[in-house]
Design a protein around this motif. Structure first.
Motif, PDB file in Angstrom:
ATOM      1  N   VAL A 190       2.340 -10.518   2.750  1.00  0.00           N
ATOM      2  CA  VAL A 190       2.100 -10.072   4.119  1.00  0.00           C
ATOM      3  C   VAL A 190       1.817  -8.566   4.137  1.00  0.00           C
ATOM      4  O   VAL A 190       0.913  -8.095   4.839  1.00  0.00           O
ATOM      5  CB  VAL A 190       3.308 -10.404   5.014  1.00  0.00           C
ATOM      6  CG1 VAL A 190       3.131  -9.806   6.412  1.00  0.00           C
ATOM      7  CG2 VAL A 190       3.500 -11.916   5.116  1.00  0.00           C
ATOM      8  N   ALA A 191       2.597  -7.804   3.350  1.00  0.00           N
ATOM      9  CA  ALA A 191       2.415  -6.346   3.312  1.00  0.00           C
ATOM     10  C   ALA A 191       1.029  -5.981   2.794  1.00  0.00           C
ATOM     11  O   ALA A 191       0.372  -5.068   3.322  1.00  0.00           O
ATOM     12  CB  ALA A 191       3.500  -5.716   2.440  1.00  0.00           C
ATOM     13  N   ASP A 193       0.847  -1.186   0.000  1.00  0.00           N
ATOM     14  CA  ASP A 193       0.000   0.000   0.000  1.00  0.00           C
ATOM     15  C   ASP A 193       0.883   1.236   0.000  1.00  0.00           C
ATOM     16  O   ASP A 193       1.424   1.625   1.045  1.00  0.00           O
ATOM     17  CB  ASP A 193      -0.906  -0.004   1.227  1.00  0.00           C
ATOM     18  CG  ASP A 193      -1.827   1.219   1.277  1.00  0.00           C
ATOM     19  OD1 ASP A 193      -1.774   2.051   0.340  1.00  0.00           O
ATOM     20  OD2 ASP A 193      -2.585   1.345   2.253  1.00  0.00           O
ATOM     21  N   PRO A 194       1.077   1.891  -1.157  1.00  0.00           N
ATOM     22  CA  PRO A 194       1.994   3.043  -1.235  1.00  0.00           C
ATOM     23  C   PRO A 194       1.595   4.195  -0.325  1.00  0.00           C
ATOM     24  O   PRO A 194       2.439   5.027   0.036  1.00  0.00           O
ATOM     25  CB  PRO A 194       1.917   3.461  -2.713  1.00  0.00           C
ATOM     26  CG  PRO A 194       1.403   2.263  -3.428  1.00  0.00           C
ATOM     27  CD  PRO A 194       0.480   1.581  -2.467  1.00  0.00           C
ATOM     28  N   GLU A 195       0.321   4.272   0.062  1.00  0.00           N
ATOM     29  CA  GLU A 195      -0.163   5.386   0.883  1.00  0.00           C
ATOM     30  C   GLU A 195      -0.122   5.085   2.377  1.00  0.00           C
ATOM     31  O   GLU A 195      -0.481   5.937   3.190  1.00  0.00           O
ATOM     32  CB  GLU A 195      -1.602   5.737   0.473  1.00  0.00           C
ATOM     33  CG  GLU A 195      -1.780   6.039  -1.005  1.00  0.00           C
ATOM     34  CD  GLU A 195      -0.881   7.179  -1.465  1.00  0.00           C
ATOM     35  OE1 GLU A 195      -0.702   8.140  -0.684  1.00  0.00           O
ATOM     36  OE2 GLU A 195      -0.356   7.093  -2.591  1.00  0.00           O
ATOM     37  N   SER A 196       0.302   3.894   2.736  1.00  0.00           N
ATOM     38  CA  SER A 196       0.300   3.512   4.141  1.00  0.00           C
ATOM     39  C   SER A 196       1.286   4.349   4.949  1.00  0.00           C
ATOM     40  O   SER A 196       2.326   4.789   4.438  1.00  0.00           O
ATOM     41  CB  SER A 196       0.647   2.028   4.287  1.00  0.00           C
ATOM     42  OG  SER A 196       0.764   1.666   5.651  1.00  0.00           O
ATOM     43  N   GLY A 205      -1.595  -4.123   5.022  1.00  0.00           N
ATOM     44  CA  GLY A 205      -1.687  -2.726   4.622  1.00  0.00           C
ATOM     45  C   GLY A 205      -0.405  -1.942   4.833  1.00  0.00           C
ATOM     46  O   GLY A 205      -0.430  -0.752   5.177  1.00  0.00           O
ATOM     47  N   TRP A 206       0.728  -2.592   4.606  1.00  0.00           N
ATOM     48  CA  TRP A 206       2.020  -1.927   4.771  1.00  0.00           C
ATOM     49  C   TRP A 206       2.501  -1.363   3.435  1.00  0.00           C
ATOM     50  O   TRP A 206       2.156  -1.857   2.361  1.00  0.00           O
ATOM     51  CB  TRP A 206       3.093  -2.908   5.260  1.00  0.00           C
ATOM     52  CG  TRP A 206       2.878  -3.448   6.629  1.00  0.00           C
ATOM     53  CD1 TRP A 206       2.052  -2.962   7.601  1.00  0.00           C
ATOM     54  CD2 TRP A 206       3.503  -4.621   7.169  1.00  0.00           C
ATOM     55  NE1 TRP A 206       2.127  -3.735   8.724  1.00  0.00           N
ATOM     56  CE2 TRP A 206       3.013  -4.771   8.490  1.00  0.00           C
ATOM     57  CE3 TRP A 206       4.421  -5.546   6.690  1.00  0.00           C
ATOM     58  CZ2 TRP A 206       3.417  -5.807   9.327  1.00  0.00           C
ATOM     59  CZ3 TRP A 206       4.838  -6.573   7.512  1.00  0.00           C
ATOM     60  CH2 TRP A 206       4.334  -6.707   8.814  1.00  0.00           C
ATOM     61  N   ARG A 207       3.334  -0.359   3.525  1.00  0.00           N
ATOM     62  CA  ARG A 207       4.102   0.140   2.383  1.00  0.00           C
ATOM     63  C   ARG A 207       5.425  -0.620   2.376  1.00  0.00           C
ATOM     64  O   ARG A 207       6.165  -0.587   3.358  1.00  0.00           O
ATOM     65  CB  ARG A 207       4.341   1.642   2.513  1.00  0.00           C
ATOM     66  CG  ARG A 207       5.211   2.268   1.424  1.00  0.00           C
ATOM     67  CD  ARG A 207       5.297   3.781   1.627  1.00  0.00           C
ATOM     68  NE  ARG A 207       6.171   4.418   0.652  1.00  0.00           N
ATOM     69  CZ  ARG A 207       7.480   4.649   0.867  1.00  0.00           C
ATOM     70  NH1 ARG A 207       8.051   4.290   2.017  1.00  0.00           N
ATOM     71  NH2 ARG A 207       8.216   5.230  -0.067  1.00  0.00           N
ATOM     72  N   PRO A 251      11.779   3.764   7.964  1.00  0.00           N
ATOM     73  CA  PRO A 251      10.806   2.677   8.073  1.00  0.00           C
ATOM     74  C   PRO A 251      10.498   2.303   9.523  1.00  0.00           C
ATOM     75  O   PRO A 251      11.267   2.588  10.447  1.00  0.00           O
ATOM     76  CB  PRO A 251      11.503   1.531   7.356  1.00  0.00           C
ATOM     77  CG  PRO A 251      12.957   1.798   7.592  1.00  0.00           C
ATOM     78  CD  PRO A 251      13.095   3.285   7.549  1.00  0.00           C
ATOM     79  N   ASP A 252       9.381   1.625   9.680  1.00  0.00           N
ATOM     80  CA  ASP A 252       9.035   1.041  10.972  1.00  0.00           C
ATOM     81  C   ASP A 252       9.772  -0.281  11.172  1.00  0.00           C
ATOM     82  O   ASP A 252      10.086  -0.657  12.300  1.00  0.00           O
ATOM     83  CB  ASP A 252       7.524   0.806  11.038  1.00  0.00           C
ATOM     84  CG  ASP A 252       6.744   2.098  10.867  1.00  0.00           C
ATOM     85  OD1 ASP A 252       6.558   2.815  11.857  1.00  0.00           O
ATOM     86  OD2 ASP A 252       6.349   2.388   9.715  1.00  0.00           O
TER      87      ASP A 252
END
Length: 677
Positions: free
Chosen positions: A473-474, A448-451, A478-480, A525-526
């Motif tokens: 998984v991403a 998700d590029p907007e995450s 819903g991860w970028r 990043p997280d």
């Protein structure tokens, strides 16, 4: 042989062919003749000398060159023996090789028949020095392809140059024109070769344009009259030339930066021997080269070269890895085939009055080419294939938790073993996996590029292979996702030697530094998921370290990288390197689909390498280790097929199909590590 041809015949050059073929044979047989590959360079210089002399003589005597007659001589001299050898290779590959290997050989046969295999190998980034007996049985045809390309282009180039000068400058000395062209082309080719070798030695090795200067060296010697040397000077020059060749054979090895500039030593050494023989045919070195034994070996060198490598490869396929003594025995057997081919094929076609006419000889050459191409096509069309499982029927990784540890047979599989080596993650096809020459990566954003939650995948191709699972998984979470990977460039901040490039891998340093800056300052990043192959050769200045010292340096460098990533505030997870199979898995599966136990690898063998990632992760506070072993192995065994999915594609790399089935496992592991909640 005509009187003029007899006068021009050089028995010492026939003997020099023997030196070249013996160097190659001993090297390929496995003897400690680490630079024996330079025998090919000797052949190149000899070809340049003989062809240029022939062309120059005809132009000087007739004012032109009969291209038809020139190509006809090459056709009847070279192509019949090639047809016999390639047909034999096709038959033996069908009898001895697995379907996967037959598929590869079929393509190589067609490329060899068309004298384009050097470009084919270069395009596949084949490392000549790393292939060993696992190489194609026709890989040695790369040098013959280079020579044939030279035979096609060289007369056109020289004849065209003479015509242009005559057209626009009138009367002239054709040899001066030829010398200027040969020297100019050689200089440009040498410069190109040096640059190409420094950039990518593995592909430069097969590059015709980067080999042209070696033919030009021989051409210059053919065009410059060398008749004023004293007997002493000529003898010293000949010995020096032989010493240069011999020194290259014993001093060079697989780490030597080749072909340029170091190929200059055997090339100039060969030129020195030729020049000395021109000035003083009776010099002692020339007498030794002209001995009956050396001349005989030189006469059969072409057929011996054709046969020796297929013989070694097929012997290794039938009996396992060959010792040096066994390699010599195989090469000796190839000599018998060479003598038979010389007397039964080479000479009859070369001397037959039927093929004296150019048109008939060219027709013969075309027929030989069509026959050998057909051999490759027939081999390809007769390869059996396993049925392919539908995507929703191939379980993959989840099956490892159920039933037996090793799937013992398979009736349908995914991907089909012949396609497994090309089963790469889609980020590779998207251009998001940097190749060796590249020092940067594009945006490469997935999920998700907007995450507002970003995950970065960072490392080499062993990290890249987890992309299909991580992407799934991403998307689910819903991860970028940002994929930053590069061939042969793992996370440790350590200078590396690249075996294919045969030099310090400076591009890796640049890419890694830039990507770390991008991760910590731009992406922020997280989570950073890192991974890499544990078996790299680290460098200390100009010195390559041994495996133990390399592993320790890699651990230190990996810890530095993990600390830097942790310092950015990101959570950091390092994936332990995956098992390293000790066999070609797709080939084994295609050969023995009902005996998959033969293709499995004991866990202690699969992990028999210095471990880096797990050691480094334990040194850095807050860094977490993801042990991938349970995703590949169970009860001490690492299967080749799990849940009807082929696990490995190229060497130690996972197929994208299997990696995709790791998504549930990866999701569970990240959750158990309390990553990204």
């Amino acid at each position: 042989m005509s009187a003029d041809a007899a006068r021009r015949f050089r028995p010492d050059i026939e003997g020099l062919r023997a030196v070249a073929i013996l160097a190659v044979l001993l090297y390929h047989a496995g003897l400690p003749v680490t630079g024996g590959y330079v025998g090919v360079d000797v052949f190149f210089v000899l070809s340049g000398f003989l062809m240029t002399r022939l062309i120059a003589d005809e132009i000087a005597h007739t004012g032109s060159l009969s291209l038809g007659r020139f190509y006809a001589r090459r056709a009847r001299r070279l192509l019949p023996a090639v047809a016999v050898v390639l047909a034999a290779v096709a038959l033996l590959a069908w009898l001895l090789f697995s379907p996967v290997d037959r598929d590869s050989v079929a393509a190589d046969l067609v490329a060899s028949a068309l004298y384009a295999i050097n470009w084919w190998l270069s395009g596949q980034a084949v490392d000549y020095f790393a292939s060993g007996m696992q190489a194609s049985p026709v890989q040695h045809f790369w040098s013959l392809a280079v020579e044939e390309q030279f035979y096609v282009v060289w007369p056109l180039l020289l004849l065209g140059a003479v015509w242009l000068v005559r057209r626009f400058a009138g009367a002239h000395d054709p040899r001066r024109t030829l010398l200027a062209v040969v020297a100019g082309v050689g200089t440009l080719s040498l410069a190109y070769s040096v640059v190409g070798t420094l950039r990518a030695a593995d592909t430069a090795y097969f590059d015709t344009l980067g080999r042209g200067w070696e033919f030009a060296v021989g051409g210059v010697i053919a065009l410059v009259p060398i008749t004023r040397l004293t007997p002493r000077a000529a003898t010293i020059l000949a010995w020096a030339g032989l010493a240069a060749i011999g020194g290259s054979v014993v001093m060079f090895d697989e780490a030597t930066l080749f072909p340029a500039p170091w190929a200059m030593l055997p090339a100039l050494g060969t030129a020195a021997v030729i020049a000395a023989g021109t000035a003083l045919p009776s010099a002692r070195p020339q007498q030794l080269l002209s001995s009956p034994v050396m001349r005989h070996l030189g006469r059969v060198s072409y057929s011996w070269y054709l046969w020796h490598w297929p013989a070694l490869v097929f012997a290794a396929a039938a009996f396992g890895e060959l010792s040096a003594v066994e390699g010599l025995a195989v090469v000796a057997g190839a000599y018998v085939l060479a003598v038979a081919t010389y007397h039964l094929v080479e000479q009859p076609f070369r001397l037959s009055p039927v093929f004296r006419r150019s048109r008939r000889a060219l027709t013969l050459g075309a027929a030989c080419t069509v026959f050998t191409v057909a051999s490759g096509l027939v081999l390809a069309l007769t390869i059996p294939s396993l049925p392919t499982k539908a995507p929703d029927e191939a379980t993959g990784a989840p099956a490892l938790g159920h039933g037996d540890a090793v799937q013992r047979s398979v009736d349908a599989v995914r991907p089909e073993p012949r396609l497994a080596p090309q089963d790469w993650p889609r980020n590779y096809d998207d251009g998001c996996h940097a190749d060796r020459p590249e020092t940067t990566s594009p945006a490469c954003v997935y999920g998700d590029p907007e995450s507002d939650r970003t995950v970065v995948l960072f490392g080499d191709s062993h990290a890249m292979q987890y992309f299909p699972a991580l992407e799934r998984v991403a998307k689910d979470r819903g991860w970028r996702l940002v994929a930053l990977t590069k061939s042969g460039c793992p996370p440790p901040q350590v200078g590396l030697h690249n075996d294919a490039l045969r030099r310090y891998y400076s591009e890796c340093d640049t890419w890694r530094s830039d990507m770390l800056t991008r991760i910590t300052e731009k992406e922020k990043p997280d989570l950073v998921l890192t991974g890499g192959r544990d078996t790299y050769t680290a460098m200390e200045g100009e010195r390559r370290l041994d495996p133990a010292a390399s592993a320790e340096k890699l651990r230190d460098g990996y810890a530095d990288t993990l600390s830097e990533l942790r310092g950015s505030g990101a959570q950091v997870v390092t994936i332990k390197d995956n098992p390293h199979p000790d066999k070609d898995v797709p080939s084994c599966v295609s050969r023995a689909p009902q005996r998959l136990d033969d293709c499995a690898v004991p866990q202690d063998v699969a992990f028999d390498y210095p471990h880096v990632a797990d050691h480094a992760a334990n040194r850095v506070e807050g860094a977490k280790l993801l042990d991938s072993t349970p995703a590949f192995c169970r009860d001490g065994t690492c299967p080749a097929v799990i849940g009807d999915v082929v696990v490995y594609g190229v060497t130690t790399h996972l197929t994208a199909t299997y990696a995709r089935t790791l998504a549930p496992w990866l999701d569970e592991q990240l959750s158990s590590l309390d990553v990204m909640g």
